[in-house]
Design an enzyme around this catalytic site. Structure first.
Site, mmCIF file in Angstrom:
data_model
loop_
_atom_site.group_PDB
_atom_site.id
_atom_site.type_symbol
_atom_site.label_atom_id
_atom_site.label_comp_id
_atom_site.label_asym_id
_atom_site.label_seq_id
_atom_site.Cartn_x
_atom_site.Cartn_y
_atom_site.Cartn_z
ATOM 1 N N LYS A 6 -15.126 39.433 -0.689
ATOM 2 C CA LYS A 6 -15.921 40.666 -0.645
ATOM 3 C C LYS A 6 -16.062 41.151 -2.075
ATOM 4 O O LYS A 6 -15.061 41.300 -2.777
ATOM 5 C CB LYS A 6 -15.178 41.708 0.194
ATOM 6 N N ASP A 20 -9.547 51.243 9.576
ATOM 7 C CA ASP A 20 -8.289 51.355 8.830
ATOM 8 C C ASP A 20 -7.264 52.145 9.660
ATOM 9 O O ASP A 20 -7.538 53.282 10.062
ATOM 10 C CB ASP A 20 -8.609 52.094 7.516
ATOM 11 N N ASN A 63 -16.909 51.245 6.589
ATOM 12 C CA ASN A 63 -15.712 52.076 6.631
ATOM 13 C C ASN A 63 -16.092 53.499 6.256
ATOM 14 O O ASN A 63 -15.248 54.344 6.017
ATOM 15 C CB ASN A 63 -14.628 51.566 5.680
ATOM 16 N N LYS A 114 -16.963 44.146 -4.493
ATOM 17 C CA LYS A 114 -17.186 45.595 -4.558
ATOM 18 C C LYS A 114 -18.396 45.849 -5.436
ATOM 19 O O LYS A 114 -18.395 45.538 -6.635
ATOM 20 C CB LYS A 114 -15.926 46.276 -5.135
ATOM 21 N N ASN A 149 -20.902 50.604 -1.142
ATOM 22 C CA ASN A 149 -20.495 51.947 -0.695
ATOM 23 C C ASN A 149 -21.690 52.902 -0.558
ATOM 24 O O ASN A 149 -21.631 54.067 -0.992
ATOM 25 C CB ASN A 149 -19.435 52.557 -1.623
ATOM 26 N N ASP A 199 -20.201 45.152 -0.865
ATOM 27 C CA ASP A 199 -20.034 46.538 -0.395
ATOM 28 C C ASP A 199 -20.358 47.514 -1.524
ATOM 29 O O ASP A 199 -19.518 47.811 -2.364
ATOM 30 C CB ASP A 199 -18.577 46.731 0.053
ATOM 31 N N GLU A 202 -21.798 45.357 3.804
ATOM 32 C CA GLU A 202 -20.978 46.534 4.139
ATOM 33 C C GLU A 202 -21.583 47.790 3.517
ATOM 34 O O GLU A 202 -21.829 47.827 2.300
ATOM 35 C CB GLU A 202 -19.568 46.269 3.586
ATOM 36 N N HIS A 255 -10.508 48.328 6.590
ATOM 37 C CA HIS A 255 -10.766 48.730 5.213
ATOM 38 C C HIS A 255 -9.430 48.888 4.502
ATOM 39 O O HIS A 255 -8.391 49.033 5.138
ATOM 40 C CB HIS A 255 -11.518 50.061 5.294
ATOM 41 N N ASN A 269 -7.438 50.542 0.663
ATOM 42 C CA ASN A 269 -7.416 51.148 -0.675
ATOM 43 C C ASN A 269 -6.234 50.513 -1.404
ATOM 44 O O ASN A 269 -5.473 49.776 -0.795
ATOM 45 C CB ASN A 269 -7.208 52.669 -0.581
HETATM 46 O O1 GKR Z 1 -10.663 50.695 -4.254
HETATM 47 O O2 GKR Z 1 -12.276 51.751 -5.248
HETATM 48 C C1 GKR Z 1 -11.819 51.142 -4.284
HETATM 49 C C2 GKR Z 1 -12.674 50.944 -3.075
HETATM 50 O O3 GKR Z 1 -14.016 51.182 -3.372
HETATM 51 C C3 GKR Z 1 -12.219 51.864 -1.983
HETATM 52 O O4 GKR Z 1 -12.110 53.187 -2.457
HETATM 53 C C4 GKR Z 1 -13.132 51.834 -0.812
HETATM 54 O O5 GKR Z 1 -12.790 52.883 0.035
HETATM 55 O O6 GKR Z 1 -12.371 49.562 -0.484
HETATM 56 C C5 GKR Z 1 -13.046 50.608 0.022
HETATM 57 C C6 GKR Z 1 -14.290 50.215 0.730
HETATM 58 O O7 GKR Z 1 -14.338 49.164 1.296
HETATM 59 O O8 GKR Z 1 -15.240 51.002 0.778
HETATM 60 MG MG MG Z 2 -16.271 49.586 2.224
#
Ligand code: GKR
Ligand code: MG
Length: 447
Positions: A207, A315, A291, A209, A239, A237, A262, A341, A343
């Site tokens: 995955k 989660d 999530n 980010k 976000n 993802d 995602e 999900h 952190n």
């Molecule tokens: O660790 O910064 C991070 C992630 O972006 C986390 O805050 C997210 O909540 O991993 C998470 C996600 O899948 O959205």
């Molecule tokens: Mg996510």
């Protein structure tokens, strides 16, 4: 002979901190430290039960307020204990119910429910009393002995650009430990990241980010990853950083390359993220995970009614341990998919996730975990291992692991030295882009 389950003699709440890399996300750059809260219960049988949850003073205070509702209670009454906590809970005045549909991380503490760390520690004790692993106590019981896990890839910024105490592991013998503290912002470096992770943990699922660079650039990375791992399942993802229009134009050509997507988009033009994601699904033939838009049952009701998601990353720290498995059961019965999900977390959460995922029926999607970025900072004497892409589920009773109180003490000392205990990704980000401010619709490095 004594009757009933053992009595909880003591509940400790221990805030702890660990080290992190300058990981990039929509919300900015991860700080050099992350925080968590631990719950340690001791019962009259001499057993110790443990749980871990998100960090910060709000969650720590919520946990401390629960101590009188937990101490003196029988381990077997864990449902009643949790119910009493829920009845006593007063919502925070600042909680507007928005949740994290725009990834405002200051709201994460309202989505996380502190008492799930207590649920975890009580299930740990109950499992020890019954001589059964925790996953046997959840839902329909153990479904598998190992849990498929994904390699969670992040763009990483150059820590030398920030005057902050990030770790450097350049002298480590471990290739992954050396790499994870370095700058990685190009497709080539992300492929290197995935390859080193594949060699160490055997991941076949990745995955990325997103929400960091222009969407097109991130898709270049996805394409490069797919080229390197043609049989790998790749997800990105951002976000919710992309508008509906952008998300459709970025993702449509990725059908067949991405396995799923995602949280591609979020609320816009007066429509909620659930409505926008439903429109995205009408246009793009890819399963959609979240999530962000379904973090409780009421949000899930609307998400499901609109057919806005296929994969709910439930989660256990949002939904509870029983709640997360209940979600897995519902999704499986409805032909949808469960996942979790994560952190930044320690190995207590890793173990807890292993048990929940072991009890999730059907075919869950590979589990998220940030542990690879923390691996080595163990708070357990017997951390479950990720081998060949699978997290091993402990076999011993309860959580099946032993807490290392010396390590916990060190992590608590580190926590006490920190000037602030709440996550703030803007601070480190401002070294990269002076005056940087969070914008839920602009990738972090696009300003
Ligand atoms: O660790 O910064 C991070 C992630 O972006 C986390 O805050 C997210 O909540 O991993 C998470 C996600 O899948 O959205
Ligand atoms: Mg996510």
């Amino acid at each position: 002979m004594e009757r009933g389950t053992p009595i909880i003699k003591e509940m400790q709440v221990i805030p702890v901190a660990g080290r992190d890399s300058m990981l990039m996300t929509l919300s900015g750059a991860h700080a050099p430290f992350f925080t968590r809260n631990l719950v340690v219960l001791r019962d009259s049988a001499g057993h110790t039960g443990i749980g871990e949850i998100h960090g910060g003073d709000y969650t720590c205070q919520s946990l401390k307020a629960c101590i009188p509702l937990v101490e003196g209670k029988p381990v077997g009454a864990y449902r009643k204990v949790l119910q009493t906590i829920h009845r006593a809970a007063k919502g925070a005045a600042e909680d507007d119910g928005e949740g994290i549909q725009t990834l405002d991380i200051s709201k994460l503490k309202f989505v996380v429910k502190a008492e799930w760390a207590i649920e975890c520690a009580m299930l740990d004790l109950l499992g020890q009393y019954l001589d059964l692993p925790m996953c046997e106590l959840l839902g329909e019981g153990r479904q598998r002995d190992q849990v498929e896990t994904l390699g969670y890839l992040f763009y990483v910024s150059d820590k030398k650009k920030a005057d902050l105490p990030y770790l450097d592991e350049c002298y480590s013998d471990d290739p992954w430990f050396r790499l994870r503290r370095q700058e990685m912002l190009t497709p080539e470096r992300l492929v290197e990241q995935a390859s080193v992770l594949h060699d160490k943990y055997g991941f076949r699922n990745f995955k990325l980010k997103g929400g960091v660079l222009e969407g097109e650039k991130e898709m270049e990375t996805v394409r490069a990853l797919k080229k390197q791992f043609p049989h790998g399942r790749i997800n990105i993802d951002p976000n919710g950083a992309w508008s509906l229009k952008e998300a459709v134009s970025l993702c449509k050509p990725m059908e067949g390359i991405l396995t799923y997507i995602e949280d591609p988009c979020g609320p816009e033009a007066g429509f909620s993220s659930r409505e926008i994601m439903a429109e995205f699904k009408n246009e793009v033939n890819l399963p959609v995970a979240t999530n962000m838009i379904a973090t409780n049952w009421r949000q899930f009701y609307h998400s499901a009614a609109l057919k806005a998601v296929d994969i709910v990353l439930a989660d256990p720290h949002f939904w509870g341990f029983e709640g997360s498995v209940r979600m897995a059961q519902v999704l499986n019965d409805w032909g949808l998919t469960w996942g979790s999900h994560s952190n930044n977390h320690f190995d207590i959460t890793l173990t807890a996730f292993a048990h929940v995922a072991a009890a999730a029926p059907g075919r869950p999607t590979a589990l998220d975990t940030h542990w690879i970025w923390q691996d080595g900072q163990n708070l357990l004497k017997d951390t479950p291992q990720i081998r060949d892409g699978y997290l091993q589920v402990p076999d011993k009773p309860g959580m099946g692991v032993t807490i290392d109180m010396d390590k916990v003490e060190e992590a608590n000392k580190l926590y006490n030295q920190l000037p602030s205990h709440d996550r703030n990704d803007a601070e480190a980000m401002q070294y990269l882009i002076p005056g940087w401010k969070y914008d839920s619709k602009k990738p972090a490095l696009v300003r």
